[in-house]
Motif scaffolding. Structure first.
Motif, PDB file in Angstrom:
ATOM      1  N   ASP A  69     -13.071 -30.206   8.880  1.00 25.66           N
ATOM      2  CA  ASP A  69     -13.023 -28.741   8.959  1.00 25.66           C
ATOM      3  C   ASP A  69     -13.306 -28.251  10.375  1.00 25.66           C
ATOM      4  N   SER A  70     -13.727 -29.135  11.241  1.00 26.45           N
ATOM      5  CA  SER A  70     -14.034 -28.750  12.627  1.00 26.45           C
ATOM      6  C   SER A  70     -12.761 -28.251  13.303  1.00 26.45           C
ATOM      7  N   ALA A  71     -12.784 -26.986  13.695  1.00 26.25           N
ATOM      8  CA  ALA A  71     -11.606 -26.320  14.246  1.00 26.25           C
ATOM      9  C   ALA A  71     -12.025 -24.924  14.687  1.00 26.25           C
ATOM     10  N   VAL A  72     -11.072 -24.176  15.223  1.00 22.93           N
ATOM     11  CA  VAL A  72     -11.312 -22.760  15.507  1.00 22.93           C
ATOM     12  C   VAL A  72     -10.746 -21.947  14.349  1.00 22.93           C
ATOM     13  N   TYR A  73     -11.525 -21.012  13.837  1.00 22.38           N
ATOM     14  CA  TYR A  73     -11.135 -20.191  12.700  1.00 22.38           C
ATOM     15  C   TYR A  73     -10.911 -18.753  13.162  1.00 22.38           C
ATOM     16  N   PHE A  74      -9.748 -18.223  12.800  1.00 21.00           N
ATOM     17  CA  PHE A  74      -9.403 -16.851  13.145  1.00 21.00           C
ATOM     18  C   PHE A  74      -9.295 -16.026  11.874  1.00 21.00           C
ATOM     19  N   CYS A  75      -9.842 -14.827  11.891  1.00 16.94           N
ATOM     20  CA  CYS A  75      -9.498 -13.881  10.848  1.00 16.94           C
ATOM     21  C   CYS A  75      -8.473 -12.905  11.386  1.00 16.94           C
ATOM     22  N   ALA A  76      -7.653 -12.379  10.511  1.00 19.26           N
ATOM     23  CA  ALA A  76      -6.590 -11.463  10.897  1.00 19.26           C
ATOM     24  C   ALA A  76      -6.486 -10.362   9.851  1.00 19.26           C
ATOM     25  N   ALA A  77      -6.060  -9.193  10.294  1.00 19.21           N
ATOM     26  CA  ALA A  77      -5.952  -8.053   9.393  1.00 19.21           C
ATOM     27  C   ALA A  77      -4.751  -7.213   9.764  1.00 19.21           C
ATOM     28  N   ARG A  78      -4.249  -6.471   8.783  1.00 20.85           N
ATOM     29  CA  ARG A  78      -3.137  -5.604   9.116  1.00 20.85           C
ATOM     30  C   ARG A  78      -3.110  -4.372   8.218  1.00 20.85           C
ATOM     31  N   VAL A  79      -2.492  -3.360   8.750  1.00 15.42           N
ATOM     32  CA  VAL A  79      -2.086  -2.201   7.973  1.00 15.42           C
ATOM     33  C   VAL A  79      -0.708  -2.542   7.428  1.00 15.42           C
ATOM     34  N   TYR A  80      -0.441  -2.193   6.187  1.00 14.76           N
ATOM     35  CA  TYR A  80       0.825  -2.537   5.551  1.00 14.76           C
ATOM     36  C   TYR A  80       2.009  -2.147   6.434  1.00 14.76           C
ATOM     37  N   GLY A  81       2.913  -3.102   6.660  1.00 12.75           N
ATOM     38  CA  GLY A  81       4.119  -2.845   7.429  1.00 12.75           C
ATOM     39  C   GLY A  81       3.945  -2.972   8.927  1.00 12.75           C
ATOM     40  N   GLN A  82       2.749  -3.276   9.370  1.00 10.52           N
ATOM     41  CA  GLN A  82       2.505  -3.407  10.802  1.00 10.52           C
ATOM     42  C   GLN A  82       2.149  -4.848  11.153  1.00 10.52           C
ATOM     43  N   ASN A  83       1.899  -5.079  12.444  1.00 11.07           N
ATOM     44  CA  ASN A  83       1.592  -6.432  12.875  1.00 11.07           C
ATOM     45  C   ASN A  83       0.175  -6.825  12.473  1.00 11.07           C
ATOM     46  N   PHE A  84      -0.084  -8.114  12.474  1.00 12.80           N
ATOM     47  CA  PHE A  84      -1.422  -8.639  12.219  1.00 12.80           C
ATOM     48  C   PHE A  84      -2.238  -8.616  13.508  1.00 12.80           C
ATOM     49  N   VAL A  85      -3.489  -8.171  13.377  1.00 12.03           N
ATOM     50  CA  VAL A  85      -4.428  -8.179  14.493  1.00 12.03           C
ATOM     51  C   VAL A  85      -5.409  -9.315  14.250  1.00 12.03           C
ATOM     52  N   PHE A  86      -5.541 -10.189  15.242  1.00 14.81           N
ATOM     53  CA  PHE A  86      -6.402 -11.354  15.107  1.00 14.81           C
ATOM     54  C   PHE A  86      -7.734 -11.136  15.820  1.00 14.81           C
ATOM     55  N   GLY A  87      -8.774 -11.740  15.264  1.00 12.16           N
ATOM     56  CA  GLY A  87     -10.047 -11.802  15.949  1.00 12.16           C
ATOM     57  C   GLY A  87     -10.031 -12.875  17.027  1.00 12.16           C
ATOM     58  N   PRO A  88     -11.082 -12.971  17.822  1.00 11.31           N
ATOM     59  CA  PRO A  88     -11.127 -13.922  18.934  1.00 11.31           C
ATOM     60  C   PRO A  88     -11.397 -15.362  18.509  1.00 11.31           C
ATOM     61  N   GLY A  89     -11.784 -15.563  17.246  1.00  5.58           N
ATOM     62  CA  GLY A  89     -11.990 -16.916  16.752  1.00  5.58           C
ATOM     63  C   GLY A  89     -13.444 -17.362  16.810  1.00  5.58           C
ATOM     64  N   THR A  90     -13.776 -18.287  15.903  1.00  5.55           N
ATOM     65  CA  THR A  90     -15.085 -18.955  15.870  1.00  5.55           C
ATOM     66  C   THR A  90     -14.834 -20.443  15.814  1.00  5.55           C
ATOM     67  N   ARG A  91     -15.457 -21.174  16.735  1.00  8.57           N
ATOM     68  CA  ARG A  91     -15.301 -22.631  16.740  1.00  8.57           C
ATOM     69  C   ARG A  91     -16.339 -23.245  15.820  1.00  8.57           C
ATOM     70  N   LEU A  92     -15.881 -23.897  14.762  1.00  8.46           N
ATOM     71  CA  LEU A  92     -16.773 -24.555  13.793  1.00  8.46           C
ATOM     72  C   LEU A  92     -16.840 -26.041  14.096  1.00  8.46           C
ATOM     73  N   SER A  93     -18.056 -26.537  14.184  1.00 10.94           N
ATOM     74  CA  SER A  93     -18.273 -27.976  14.326  1.00 10.94           C
ATOM     75  C   SER A  93     -19.066 -28.456  13.123  1.00 10.94           C
ATOM     76  N   VAL A  94     -18.505 -29.393  12.392  1.00 16.94           N
ATOM     77  CA  VAL A  94     -19.187 -29.965  11.235  1.00 16.94           C
ATOM     78  C   VAL A  94     -19.687 -31.343  11.652  1.00 16.94           C
ATOM     79  N   LEU A  95     -20.981 -31.492  11.635  1.00 20.60           N
ATOM     80  CA  LEU A  95     -21.609 -32.704  12.148  1.00 20.60           C
ATOM     81  C   LEU A  95     -21.811 -33.717  11.030  1.00 20.60           C
ATOM     82  N   PRO A  96     -21.403 -34.966  11.271  1.00 20.92           N
ATOM     83  CA  PRO A  96     -21.542 -35.988  10.211  1.00 20.92           C
ATOM     84  C   PRO A  96     -23.000 -36.373  10.006  1.00 20.92           C
TER      85      PRO A  96
END
Lengths: 115, 111
Positions: free
Chosen positions: B84-111
């Motif tokens: 699961d270690s990756a960068v995670y982005f959330c995105a949102a939109r108003v219907y019919g318009q483009n998606f706006v993305f957040g800047p991302g969160t880097r998740l590190s899952v340590l074994p």
């Protein structure tokens, strides 16, 4: 292929040259988006095509940037007189909007380096 | 002004524990939200979505919660795995318009 295809995957160019980036969306998808990701940054919206409607160009950073979508399918993003700050990964995505659903399917991106 | 914010640039979690990634937005007209995962040198891949008419959506280890009054959504991953270690982005939109993305969160899952 079944996914969004972008070319070239990597492009190195000299400052001042023009570049063209191509996106082949998933067949049947009505919406096509261009985003870019600069180093260490999030996804910056550039332009959005939806069916036959006029594109939303509100994200294009300058008039050196333009995009077209021919026949409702393939899209080309053109950057004229490239500058070093244009260096980024340019991501294309497509979707098949059904009402208020329809996630974006992204290509692998075109990495542009302007020297 | 950022319409979609992810205030944690990075997050580290132990394998097997819960990962909670947060996202805040300012536009009350947003009515559809997505979460994406991105590995280096790859395009973002879709994880899970939620419509504004719901407050929860679950898919396997991934659950998204939406609090419209707080303009806040979160992604829960249980149990977290090293893959699961990756960068995670959330995105949102108003219907019919483009998606706006957040800047991302880097998740590190340590074994």
């Amino acid at each position: 292929g079944a996914g969004v295809s972008q070319s070239p995957s990597n492009k190195v160019t000299e400052k001042g040259k023009d570049v063209e980036l191509r996106c082949d969306p998933i067949s049947g998808h009505t919406a096509l988006y261009w985003y870019r990701q600069s180093l260490g940054q999030g996804l910056e919206f550039l332009i959005y095509f939806q069916g036959n409607s006029a594109p939303d160009k509100s994200g294009l950073p300058s008039d050196r940037f333009s995009a077209e979508r021919t026949g409702g399918s393939v899209s080309t993003l053109t950057i004229q007189r490239t500058q070093q700050e244009d260096s980024a990964v340019y991501l294309c995505a497509s979707s098949f909007d059904r009402g208020n659903t329809g996630e974006l399917f992204f290509g692998e991106g075109s990495r542009l380096t302007v020297l | 002004d950022q319409q979609v914010k992810q205030n944690s640039p990075s997050l580290s979690v132990q394998e097997g524990r819960i990962s909670i990634l947060n996202c805040d937005y300012t536009n009350s007209m947003f009515d559809y939200f997505l979460w994406y995962k991105k590995y280096p040198a790859e395009g973002p891949t879709f994880l899970i979505s939620i419509s504004s008419i719901k407050d929860k959506n679950e898919d396997g280890r991934f659950t998204v919660f939406l609090n419209k009054s707080a303009k806040h959504l979160s992604l829960h991953i249980v149990p977290s795995q090293p893959g699961d270690s990756a960068v995670y982005f959330c995105a949102a939109r108003v219907y019919g318009q483009n998606f706006v993305f957040g800047p991302g969160t880097r998740l590190s899952v340590l074994p």
